[in-house]
Design an enzyme around this catalytic site. Structure first.
Site, PDB file in Angstrom:
ATOM      1  N   SER A 275       0.866  -1.167   0.000  1.00 35.54           N
ATOM      2  CA  SER A 275       0.000   0.000   0.000  1.00 35.54           C
ATOM      3  C   SER A 275       0.907   1.223   0.000  1.00 35.54           C
ATOM      4  O   SER A 275       1.829   1.312   0.817  1.00 35.54           O
ATOM      5  CB  SER A 275      -0.895  -0.006   1.235  1.00 35.54           C
ATOM      6  OG  SER A 275      -1.749   1.103   1.197  1.00 35.54           O
TER       7      SER A 275
ATOM      8  N   LYS B  89      -4.173   1.527  -2.067  1.00 35.14           N
ATOM      9  CA  LYS B  89      -3.708   2.616  -1.199  1.00 35.14           C
ATOM     10  C   LYS B  89      -4.621   2.658   0.021  1.00 35.14           C
ATOM     11  O   LYS B  89      -5.821   2.392  -0.076  1.00 35.14           O
ATOM     12  CB  LYS B  89      -3.774   3.938  -1.976  1.00 35.14           C
ATOM     13  CG  LYS B  89      -3.512   5.200  -1.159  1.00 35.14           C
ATOM     14  CD  LYS B  89      -2.079   5.334  -0.695  1.00 35.14           C
ATOM     15  CE  LYS B  89      -1.864   6.582   0.164  1.00 35.14           C
ATOM     16  NZ  LYS B  89      -0.551   6.576   0.841  1.00 35.14           N
ATOM     17  N   SER B  90      -4.064   2.976   1.169  1.00 38.08           N
ATOM     18  CA  SER B  90      -4.878   3.082   2.379  1.00 38.08           C
ATOM     19  C   SER B  90      -6.020   4.069   2.153  1.00 38.08           C
ATOM     20  O   SER B  90      -5.797   5.174   1.639  1.00 38.08           O
ATOM     21  CB  SER B  90      -4.042   3.592   3.550  1.00 38.08           C
ATOM     22  OG  SER B  90      -3.080   2.646   3.926  1.00 38.08           O
TER      23      SER B  90
ATOM     24  N   MET C 218       3.033  11.899   2.042  1.00 36.81           N
ATOM     25  CA  MET C 218       1.910  11.986   1.107  1.00 36.81           C
ATOM     26  C   MET C 218       0.648  12.494   1.807  1.00 36.81           C
ATOM     27  O   MET C 218      -0.139  13.232   1.216  1.00 36.81           O
ATOM     28  CB  MET C 218       1.640  10.607   0.481  1.00 36.81           C
ATOM     29  CG  MET C 218       2.850   9.988  -0.225  1.00 36.81           C
ATOM     30  SD  MET C 218       3.543  11.046  -1.489  1.00 36.81           S
ATOM     31  CE  MET C 218       2.262  10.966  -2.721  1.00 36.81           C
ATOM     32  N   GLY C 219       0.430  12.060   3.040  1.00 31.59           N
ATOM     33  CA  GLY C 219      -0.750  12.524   3.782  1.00 31.59           C
ATOM     34  C   GLY C 219      -2.037  11.819   3.394  1.00 31.59           C
ATOM     35  O   GLY C 219      -3.106  12.430   3.405  1.00 31.59           O
TER      36      GLY C 219
ATOM     37  N   ASN D 283      -4.210  -0.116   8.630  1.00 30.53           N
ATOM     38  CA  ASN D 283      -2.940   0.594   8.772  1.00 30.53           C
ATOM     39  C   ASN D 283      -2.854   1.244  10.158  1.00 30.53           C
ATOM     40  O   ASN D 283      -3.566   2.203  10.435  1.00 30.53           O
ATOM     41  CB  ASN D 283      -2.861   1.648   7.660  1.00 30.53           C
ATOM     42  CG  ASN D 283      -1.520   2.316   7.576  1.00 30.53           C
ATOM     43  OD1 ASN D 283      -0.651   2.103   8.425  1.00 30.53           O
ATOM     44  ND2 ASN D 283      -1.335   3.136   6.557  1.00 30.53           N
TER      45      ASN D 283
ATOM     46  N   CYS E 211       0.432   5.006   9.823  1.00 30.20           N
ATOM     47  CA  CYS E 211       0.673   6.131   8.918  1.00 30.20           C
ATOM     48  C   CYS E 211       1.370   7.251   9.693  1.00 30.20           C
ATOM     49  O   CYS E 211       0.847   7.727  10.701  1.00 30.20           O
ATOM     50  CB  CYS E 211      -0.613   6.671   8.304  1.00 30.20           C
ATOM     51  SG  CYS E 211      -0.279   8.147   7.318  1.00 30.20           S
TER      52      CYS E 211
ATOM     53  N   ASN F 135       6.117  -0.252   8.046  1.00 37.05           N
ATOM     54  CA  ASN F 135       5.791   0.968   7.315  1.00 37.05           C
ATOM     55  C   ASN F 135       7.085   1.788   7.178  1.00 37.05           C
ATOM     56  O   ASN F 135       8.143   1.384   7.679  1.00 37.05           O
ATOM     57  CB  ASN F 135       4.718   1.754   8.087  1.00 37.05           C
ATOM     58  CG  ASN F 135       3.827   2.595   7.183  1.00 37.05           C
ATOM     59  OD1 ASN F 135       4.299   3.253   6.276  1.00 37.05           O
ATOM     60  ND2 ASN F 135       2.535   2.563   7.440  1.00 37.05           N
TER      61      ASN F 135
ATOM     62  N   GLY G 289      12.447  -1.859   1.513  1.00 36.62           N
ATOM     63  CA  GLY G 289      13.717  -1.962   0.797  1.00 36.62           C
ATOM     64  C   GLY G 289      13.866  -3.158  -0.110  1.00 36.62           C
ATOM     65  O   GLY G 289      14.987  -3.598  -0.368  1.00 36.62           O
TER      66      GLY G 289
HETATM   67  O1  RRO Z   1       0.004   8.495   2.685  1.00 42.57           O
HETATM   68  C1  RRO Z   1       1.020   8.541   3.398  1.00 42.57           C
HETATM   69  O2  RRO Z   1       1.588   9.617   3.683  1.00 42.57           O
HETATM   70  C2  RRO Z   1       1.608   7.345   3.985  1.00 42.57           C
HETATM   71  C3  RRO Z   1       0.892   6.339   4.597  1.00 42.57           C
HETATM   72 BR1  RRO Z   1      -0.957   6.293   4.654  1.00 42.57          BR
HETATM   73  C4  RRO Z   1       1.580   5.281   5.243  1.00 42.57           C
HETATM   74  O3  RRO Z   1       1.015   4.357   5.840  1.00 42.57           O
HETATM   75  N1  RRO Z   1       2.931   5.311   5.214  1.00 42.57           N
HETATM   76  C5  RRO Z   1       3.606   6.270   4.607  1.00 42.57           C
HETATM   77  O4  RRO Z   1       4.843   6.240   4.627  1.00 42.57           O
HETATM   78  N2  RRO Z   1       2.941   7.303   3.977  1.00 42.57           N
END
Ligand code: RRO
Length: 313
Positions: free
Chosen positions: A25, A49-50, A75-76, A129, A132, A195, A252
């Site tokens: 994801s 994607k979550s 990314m948020g 998740n 995040c 993560n 990785g």
């Molecule tokens: O979207 C993101 O910023 C994000 C998520 Br949901 C996550 O679980 N892990 C990440 O590194 N970025």
């Protein structure tokens, strides 16, 4: 022996994966086009994607930067909102590949609402998740053990579809043991570990500046930088959790050797994020070939001959 004769198929919570490698994801799994591209690739599953209750455009840009050995991003949680993924599921399922829905509620009640809905859907697995790192004001659930237990109690009683959780990286043996003991209390079928490493800072010395905009430049570190941390987390959880709880190794994976290392550490399958972001879906074909080549060169016919068999000196 030909590469086709090497068995790299795997099973997560009784869901069959035709090979050892799927997307994580994260990158390139937000829109229906991206998910169909995954369906048509050699990724053994389609991971979304979550998602959140409502659609999100995510954090301000620039929010992703490629680094020499990986990436840093904040990314948020940009996503289409869970209803869009619910609506897409029947179409994605036509590709005869497992679909894993990643769910990332901003609260326990959001997670309960979404897990309830996806429990009634055609999804094969649900990955919730807990880690995040990039939503301002929302701490990583997996680092709050009381809330983790509360959330697990709430989301594991909503149906029979196999549920797993995506964990943050842990660094302290006490934390590994605490988390494993919490997980053992609930019918969790898999974990995805790890993560990105949250709240890291990459600085551009030339410009004397941060390189991503959100969160004062702090973001999740991904790629080769974090592989040793991912390996340690997989290996440690494998030793602490009952074998019925499967493990996706994440962090990785760029080459067949990386996947082979996760196999030695005990992962049932691996997920690929940054490499897929950088190279596109052809990376799944290459990774599969490389993993089979390594296994064949070592005289193995099946991943199960290697799984968890890391030697210590
Ligand atoms: O979207 C993101 O910023 C994000 C998520 Br949901 C996550 O679980 N892990 C990440 O590194 N970025």
């Amino acid at each position: 022996m030909t590469l086709q004769q090497i068995n790299t198929s795997s099973t997560i919570a009784e869901v069959n994966l035709s090979n050892y490698i799927i997307n994580a994801s994260g990158p390139r799994c937000t829109t229906e086009d991206e998910l169909i591209n995954l369906a048509q690739s050699d990724s053994a599953a389609i991971m979304t994607k979550s998602c959140t209750l409502l659609p999100r455009s995510g954090n301000p840009e620039p929010r992703y930067q490629t680094l020499e050995h990986g990436s840093v991003q904040s990314m948020g949680l940009p996503n289409l909102g869970y209803q869009a993924y619910l609506d897409m599921l029947p179409r994605l399922k036509q590709y005869n590949k497992p679909v894993i829905v990643s769910i990332s509620g901003l609260s326990i009640s959001d997670n309960v609402e979404m897990v309830s809905k996806f429990q009634q859907s055609e999804a094969d697995l649900l990955e919730v998740n807990f880690s995040c790192p990039n939503v301002p004001g929302k701490p990583q659930l997996g680092y709050d053990f009381e809330q983790t237990e509360k959330a697990l109690a709430a989301i594991t009683k909503l149906g029979d579809k196999p549920l797993g959780i995506k964990l943050p990286a842990y660094f302290d043996m006490n934390h590994f043991e605490t988390v494993a003991n919490i997980l053992k209390k609930f019918p969790i079928k898999f974990i995805s570990s790890i993560n990105s490493i949250g709240n890291t800072l990459v600085i551009d010395a030339d410009t004397e500046s941060t390189i991503i905009k959100p969160n004062s430049g702090l973001g999740g570190l991904c790629g080769s930088y974090i592989k040793p941390i991912g390996l340690a987390n997989v290996r440690t959880f494998r030793s602490l959790l009952p074998k019925e709880i499967c493990i996706f190794g994440v962090g990785g994976v760029y080459t067949g050797i990386d996947a082979f290392e996760y196999l030695l550490a005990g992962a049932d399958a691996v997920q690929v994020a940054t490499c897929y972001q950088e190279q596109g879906s052809e990376c799944f074909t290459r990774l599969n070939n490389e993993l089979s080549t390594i296994l064949a060169s070592k005289g193995y016919k099946d991943i199960n001959e290697v799984k968890g068999k890391l030697q210590t000196i």
